[in-house]
Write an enzyme that holds these catalytic residues in place. Structure first.
Site, mmCIF file in Angstrom:
data_model
loop_
_atom_site.group_PDB
_atom_site.id
_atom_site.type_symbol
_atom_site.label_atom_id
_atom_site.label_comp_id
_atom_site.label_asym_id
_atom_site.label_seq_id
_atom_site.Cartn_x
_atom_site.Cartn_y
_atom_site.Cartn_z
ATOM 1 N N HIS A 212 0.818 -1.215 0.000
ATOM 2 C CA HIS A 212 0.000 0.000 0.000
ATOM 3 C C HIS A 212 0.851 1.265 0.000
ATOM 4 C CE1 HIS A 212 0.986 0.860 4.190
ATOM 5 N NE2 HIS A 212 0.851 -0.444 4.412
ATOM 6 N N GLU A 288 -2.096 -7.024 7.850
ATOM 7 C CA GLU A 288 -0.761 -6.921 8.428
ATOM 8 C C GLU A 288 -0.705 -7.610 9.791
ATOM 9 O OE1 GLU A 288 2.268 -7.026 8.364
ATOM 10 O OE2 GLU A 288 2.928 -5.027 7.726
#
Length: 408
Positions: A212, A288
């Site tokens: 990202h 994550e």
């Protein structure tokens, strides 16, 4: 009464995966190596392999002298704390192994100490030699071991880590350098499987891995996982997402887009998918790592407040961050399961996988068959592209890593 040091370790390439252990008995006075043991044990977890390494080390010490005072040193905090009686043993696979280890010598003759991984090189190397032998369909042979020689050659002290592992910050680079200096050499690779490079395996499934774009936490080098504030992209991050969308549109190869559920990934994925005219599929397994109590903190702040926990975490993939976060071993299990599900869904297609530092590095590590410490040896910038191709015979090929040319 003689005094022995037992150093033991175990490893699993996949957790669970092909596993092996290593153990060494050392004269506590002279430092002389008295006995070595290693064995490939088939498919098992890291923890099972570590316990089997402990058992082998204690048995070797008992054979040398059943009355010896034994100081066990291991880099597995789980095994050390459980065998010391400070942690409960809840996992059904661990209970019989712990009981077996406890029966080998009287409790009063054995004491346990946790040590960082870099101080357990001899046993670690033995475990890797056992796994290498198992990969070739053989068992470890003492006559071919280089563990003691390798441990001595790599005994130089490593610099203290200064940044969060897994980020592209300068502090992270120092952490990676420290672990690289302390880690064993990469084991010799076996010959490629029969048919590799010659058989027609068809079109592979290709994962184009996109980290990202930046958030406000990225340039501040703060831990930002799945247990924190879930920040959005910053203005810089939005520009990065636009740049990667332009680059991927020009290539014209992406057939589907999947994303972590966290906001920064969904915003990045949406920017690309809109440009390509595709829908975004959200996959929870791509989130994550949960960094527990460290969320939002810098590496320096974590080191100041939780020094022992941080050292243990850096030394072992089985140790979780303070406050109930996820260990790298747990993340690996989750990411591997997500990978397998996506491969079943997108066989022979090229898929954009928008996720985070740890999942990207884990997919790369598993594709290469690299050890857990390799996570600290990869640079992965915000909005960077990597790619892994997966073939029908189970092989994988790393095609690209940390490409940021579209950002320049």
């Amino acid at each position: 009464m003689p005094k022995f040091v037992v150093e033991a370790d175990g490893g699993s390439r996949g957790n669970p995966g092909p596993a092996g252990y290593g153990a060494v008995v050392i004269d506590a006075v002279t430092g002389e190596t008295l006995a070595e043991a290693a064995e490939y044990i088939g498919i098992a977890t890291n923890n099972v392999a570590e316990y089997k390494g402990l058992i082998a080390g204690l048995k070797a010490a008992r054979t040398l002298d059943p009355a010896a005072d034994v100081h066990v040193r291991m880099d597995s905090k789980l095994v050390v704390e459980q065998m010391s009686g400070r942690w409960k043993i809840k996992h059904p696979d661990m209970k019989p192994l712990a009981a077996e280890a406890a029966r080998i010598l009287p409790a009063g003759q054995v004491r346990y100490e946790w040590i960082p991984r870099e101080k357990n090189k001899h046993a670690d190397r033995l475990a890797n030699e056992a796994m290498d032998a198992g990969k070739k369909g053989k068992q470890w042979e003492p006559s071919r071991s280089t563990a003691e020689l390798g441990a001595r050659a790599r005994s130089a002290a490593a610099p203290a880590p200064q940044g969060p592992p897994g980020d592209a910050a300068a502090g992270a680079a120092k952490a990676r350098a420290a672990l690289a200096a302390a880690s064993p050499a990469v084991p010799e690779q076996a010959a490629p499987p029969v048919g590799w490079g010659s058989a027609d395996l068809g079109t592979p499934a290709t994962f184009v891995l996109l980290r990202h774009g930046e958030t406000v936490l990225t340039p501040e080098k703060r831990f930002s996982g799945s247990g924190g504030s879930d920040p959005a992209l910053s203005a810089v991050g939005r520009r990065q997402a636009g740049a990667v969308a332009t680059a991927l549109a020009a290539r014209g190869t992406i057939e589907a887009v999947v994303s972590s559920p966290l906001l920064r990934c969904r915003e990045t994925a949406d920017a690309v998918a809109t440009r390509l005219g595709l829908e975004v599929s959200v996959e929870d397994g791509l989130r994550e790592t949960d960094f527990g109590a460290w969320e939002g903190m810098t590496f320096a702040e974590v080191r100041e407040r939780y020094a022992d926990d941080l050292s243990a975490w850096l030394a072992s993939p089985d140790v979780a961050p303070t406050g109930g976060g996820e260990s790298f071993a747990s993340v690996t299990t989750r990411v591997a399961a997500t990978r397998d599900a996506l491969l079943g869904r997108y066989a022979g297609r090229t898929v954009l996988v928008v996720t985070h530092v740890t999942p990207v590095k884990t997919l790369v590590r598993l594709a290469l068959g690299a050890p857990p410490e390799s996570l600290f040896r990869m640079e992965l910038s915000a909005a960077s592209l990597s790619a892994v191709a997966y073939y029908a015979d189970g092989n994988a090929s790393l095609r690209l890593l940390n490409d940021t040319s579209h950002l320049r």
